[in-house]
Design a protein around this motif. Structure first.
Motif, PDB file in Angstrom:
ATOM      1  N   UNK A 136       0.849  -1.185   0.000  1.00 41.28           N
ATOM      2  CA  UNK A 136       0.000   0.000   0.000  1.00 41.28           C
ATOM      3  C   UNK A 136       0.890   1.242   0.000  1.00 41.28           C
ATOM      4  N   UNK A 137       0.873   2.047  -1.066  1.00 44.48           N
ATOM      5  CA  UNK A 137       1.724   3.245  -1.107  1.00 44.48           C
ATOM      6  C   UNK A 137       1.523   4.184   0.071  1.00 44.48           C
ATOM      7  N   UNK A 138       0.337   4.196   0.657  1.00 43.67           N
ATOM      8  CA  UNK A 138       0.069   5.069   1.801  1.00 43.67           C
ATOM      9  C   UNK A 138       0.585   4.465   3.109  1.00 43.67           C
ATOM     10  N   UNK A 139       0.921   3.186   3.086  1.00 42.16           N
ATOM     11  CA  UNK A 139       1.424   2.533   4.286  1.00 42.16           C
ATOM     12  C   UNK A 139       0.358   2.253   5.323  1.00 42.16           C
ATOM     13  N   UNK A 140      -0.896   2.285   4.932  1.00 39.63           N
ATOM     14  CA  UNK A 140      -1.990   2.081   5.877  1.00 39.63           C
ATOM     15  C   UNK A 140      -2.393   0.612   6.013  1.00 39.63           C
ATOM     16  N   UNK A 141      -2.147  -0.178   4.959  1.00 37.21           N
ATOM     17  CA  UNK A 141      -2.492  -1.598   4.986  1.00 37.21           C
ATOM     18  C   UNK A 141      -1.228  -2.442   4.912  1.00 37.21           C
ATOM     19  N   UNK A 142      -1.264  -3.578   5.555  1.00 40.48           N
ATOM     20  CA  UNK A 142      -0.095  -4.466   5.570  1.00 40.48           C
ATOM     21  C   UNK A 142       0.158  -5.037   4.174  1.00 40.48           C
ATOM     22  N   UNK A 143       1.435  -5.240   3.869  1.00 36.97           N
ATOM     23  CA  UNK A 143       1.805  -5.852   2.598  1.00 36.97           C
ATOM     24  C   UNK A 143       1.444  -7.334   2.600  1.00 36.97           C
ATOM     25  N   UNK A 144       1.228  -7.873   1.387  1.00 44.18           N
ATOM     26  CA  UNK A 144       0.884  -9.284   1.239  1.00 44.18           C
ATOM     27  C   UNK A 144       1.766  -9.922   0.180  1.00 44.18           C
ATOM     28  N   UNK A 145       2.313 -11.102   0.483  1.00 40.10           N
ATOM     29  CA  UNK A 145       3.059 -11.878  -0.502  1.00 40.10           C
ATOM     30  C   UNK A 145       2.077 -12.707  -1.326  1.00 40.10           C
ATOM     31  N   UNK A 146       2.411 -12.914  -2.612  1.00 38.22           N
ATOM     32  CA  UNK A 146       1.533 -13.670  -3.512  1.00 38.22           C
ATOM     33  C   UNK A 146       2.312 -14.827  -4.156  1.00 38.22           C
ATOM     34  N   UNK A 147       2.455 -15.944  -3.447  1.00 41.24           N
ATOM     35  CA  UNK A 147       3.189 -17.090  -4.000  1.00 41.24           C
ATOM     36  C   UNK A 147       2.602 -17.626  -5.302  1.00 41.24           C
ATOM     37  N   UNK A 148       1.300 -17.448  -5.526  1.00 43.73           N
ATOM     38  CA  UNK A 148       0.684 -17.956  -6.753  1.00 43.73           C
ATOM     39  C   UNK A 148       1.271 -17.306  -7.994  1.00 43.73           C
ATOM     40  N   UNK A 149       1.904 -16.143  -7.842  1.00 50.54           N
ATOM     41  CA  UNK A 149       2.541 -15.470  -8.973  1.00 50.54           C
ATOM     42  C   UNK A 149       3.918 -16.043  -9.277  1.00 50.54           C
ATOM     43  N   UNK A 150       4.311 -17.074  -8.535  1.00 51.77           N
ATOM     44  CA  UNK A 150       5.544 -17.787  -8.830  1.00 51.77           C
ATOM     45  C   UNK A 150       6.688 -17.404  -7.921  1.00 51.77           C
ATOM     46  N   UNK A 151       7.539 -18.396  -7.680  1.00 49.04           N
ATOM     47  CA  UNK A 151       8.797 -18.170  -6.970  1.00 49.04           C
ATOM     48  C   UNK A 151       9.928 -18.293  -7.974  1.00 49.04           C
ATOM     49  N   UNK A 152      10.501 -17.166  -8.326  1.00 50.84           N
ATOM     50  CA  UNK A 152      11.646 -17.139  -9.235  1.00 50.84           C
ATOM     51  C   UNK A 152      12.336 -15.789  -9.093  1.00 50.84           C
ATOM     52  N   UNK A 153      13.337 -15.562  -9.886  1.00 50.41           N
ATOM     53  CA  UNK A 153      14.125 -14.331  -9.807  1.00 50.41           C
ATOM     54  C   UNK A 153      13.349 -13.200 -10.479  1.00 50.41           C
ATOM     55  N   UNK A 154      12.349 -12.700  -9.738  1.00 47.30           N
ATOM     56  CA  UNK A 154      11.462 -11.673 -10.272  1.00 47.30           C
ATOM     57  C   UNK A 154      12.216 -10.374 -10.544  1.00 47.30           C
ATOM     58  N   UNK A 155      11.790  -9.693 -11.582  1.00 48.30           N
ATOM     59  CA  UNK A 155      12.320  -8.359 -11.874  1.00 48.30           C
ATOM     60  C   UNK A 155      11.185  -7.336 -11.860  1.00 48.30           C
ATOM     61  N   UNK A 156      10.370  -7.311 -12.906  1.00 47.72           N
ATOM     62  CA  UNK A 156       9.338  -6.280 -13.021  1.00 47.72           C
ATOM     63  C   UNK A 156       7.973  -6.901 -13.282  1.00 47.72           C
ATOM     64  N   UNK A 157       6.925  -6.071 -13.120  1.00 44.27           N
ATOM     65  CA  UNK A 157       5.548  -6.490 -13.353  1.00 44.27           C
ATOM     66  C   UNK A 157       4.796  -5.365 -14.053  1.00 44.27           C
ATOM     67  N   UNK A 158       3.847  -5.731 -14.904  1.00 48.15           N
ATOM     68  CA  UNK A 158       3.007  -4.747 -15.583  1.00 48.15           C
ATOM     69  C   UNK A 158       1.605  -5.298 -15.722  1.00 48.15           C
ATOM     70  N   UNK A 159       0.605  -4.536 -15.296  1.00 49.55           N
ATOM     71  CA  UNK A 159      -0.780  -4.978 -15.332  1.00 49.55           C
ATOM     72  C   UNK A 159      -1.439  -4.614 -16.667  1.00 49.55           C
ATOM     73  N   UNK A 160      -2.171  -5.575 -17.202  1.00 48.22           N
ATOM     74  CA  UNK A 160      -2.950  -5.409 -18.430  1.00 48.22           C
ATOM     75  C   UNK A 160      -4.424  -5.487 -18.041  1.00 48.22           C
ATOM     76  N   UNK A 161      -5.098  -4.351 -17.847  1.00 49.32           N
ATOM     77  CA  UNK A 161      -6.493  -4.375 -17.393  1.00 49.32           C
ATOM     78  C   UNK A 161      -7.461  -4.859 -18.457  1.00 49.32           C
TER      79      UNK A 161
END
Length: 390
Positions: free
Chosen positions: A160-185
């Motif tokens: 959360x950019x505002x820092x009001x909500x706790x961060x969450x890990x998303x293992x379903x997105x894979x465990x690997x040497x992640x670099x970047x992400x981009x959303x396609x709505x």
């Protein structure tokens, strides 16, 4: 490789023969009918002499340093993190927030700087702790920041950019040497790059758009530019065989880096071969937007491709890891040219380019600063203001 041809000559020949067809994507359908981007005059004009912050900028642009690693952010009691890396901006009332990863082991995480409507810094704070080697990431349409860990068992953490909500890990997105992400709505997927010499390009299809806790991880399959398909990764979370080796025919990319989606096209960079790729999502087609070996006249202006972002004008901004420490602009007309240069940071890299919500300010960092110290304790984070094309 054909006998008697070096790589550059061979790639130029195949491109002229039709290896890079026009995109159906709105921004680039005209530009790449003639091949990948080529050097030309910048729409902003030449770079001027370095300013007081050591930045060479075009006429009409100014800069300021908004944060230094291991020092308090001006006007706050918060100490800025080492090795600043990927970043993004988010609207916040009349102002905005810039978030920045920290690419150091064990204590990486993410920090944020909040600005008021005038651009004055009003606070700085932490939004993610206890993670390692947070490299790049991506913003979501619902206003969160995806911070990606760059190690073999790395995760995507939603913050959360505002820092009001706790961060969450998303293992379903894979465990690997992640670099970047981009959303396609439009297709309701998230594209992911992998920083390995034989890495892959992935997409994650969440079970529910807006909730990344479950879904299907897929990998791009194909034999090169042209038509491509996607295949499900069988074991993205717990594996003996790395995700990139689980699907026969998965395409290999030499050091996946930045990733940015706009106008039906996902652009991503690979540092090992100095390319900017373009995936036309509607046509499921892959092409090359820039390759230094496909520059047909003069010297390639862009080397060490790394993080990437875009502006409302359709221009792409590509940061360099090393080389001569530039951010280059690639226009929708297929022209690539330097937009800015950082002087005196020869052992560093440019990271985290992101525009303010109104498009008038560009943020980025020199990860290792003037010292080049690998721990990134001399990192600089900048703001550049000026008449950006919109």
């Amino acid at each position: 490789m054909p006998t008697g041809l070096n790589r550059r000559t061979f790639l130029r020949t195949t491109a002229v023969a039709g290896g890079t067809a026009a995109f159906s994507g709105v921004l680039w359908q005209r530009a790449f009918a003639a091949g990948p981007a080529q050097p030309g005059a910048s729409p902003y004009g030449p770079l001027l002499a370095p300013d007081g912050n050591g930045l060479q900028l075009p006429q009409g642009f100014t800069s300021r340093v908004i944060a230094r690693s291991m020092r308090r952010v001006e006007g706050t009691r918060y100490t800025w993190h080492p090795a600043p890396d990927g970043g993004a901006c988010f609207p916040d009332g009349d102002g905005w927030i810039y978030v920045s990863n920290s690419e150091v082991p064990i204590v990486g995480g993410v920090s944020a700087v909040r600005f008021d409507a005038s651009g004055r810094i009003v606070s700085a704070y932490r939004i993610l702790n206890g993670t390692s080697l947070n490299c790049a990431g991506g913003a979501t349409p619902w206003g969160t920041w995806l911070s990606c860990e760059e190690h073999d068992l790395g995760l995507v953490h939603e913050t959360d950019p505002k820092g009001e909500r706790s961060a969450r890990a998303h293992p379903a997105m894979g465990r690997f040497k992640h670099e970047a992400a981009a959303c396609d709505p439009d297709r309701r997927v998230v594209y992911l790059t992998e920083d390995q010499p034989d890495g892959c390009f992935y997409r994650f299809r969440p079970s529910t758009w807006g909730d990344l806790s479950s879904g299907t991880l897929e990998v791009l399959v194909g034999s090169g530019t042209g038509a491509v398909t996607w295949a499900r990764v069988p074991n993205p979370e717990i594996w003996l065989t790395p995700t990139r080796d689980q699907v026969p025919g998965a395409m290999r990319f030499n050091g996946g880096e930045g990733c940015y989606y706009t106008g039906g096209v996902c652009y991503f960079t690979t540092k090992g071969d100095n390319r900017v790729w373009a995936y036309d999502a509607a046509a499921e087609r892959l092409d090359i937007a820039y390759d230094d070996d496909l520059v047909t006249t003069g010297e390639p202006p862009l080397a060490g491709v790394d993080n990437i972002t875009g502006a409302r004008s359709g221009d792409l901004y590509v940061a360099e890891d090393g080389d001569n420490m530039e951010i280059n602009v690639i226009t929708p007309d297929g022209v690539v040219a330097p937009f800015l240069r950082v002087v005196g940071h020869d052992e560093s890299e440019i990271t985290g380019p992101a525009f303010s919500p109104d498009g008038t300010r560009l943020y980025f960092s020199s990860q290792r600063g003037k010292s080049g110290f690998v721990a990134g304790t001399d990192g600089y984070t900048y703001e550049v203001t000026g008449p950006f094309r919109r």
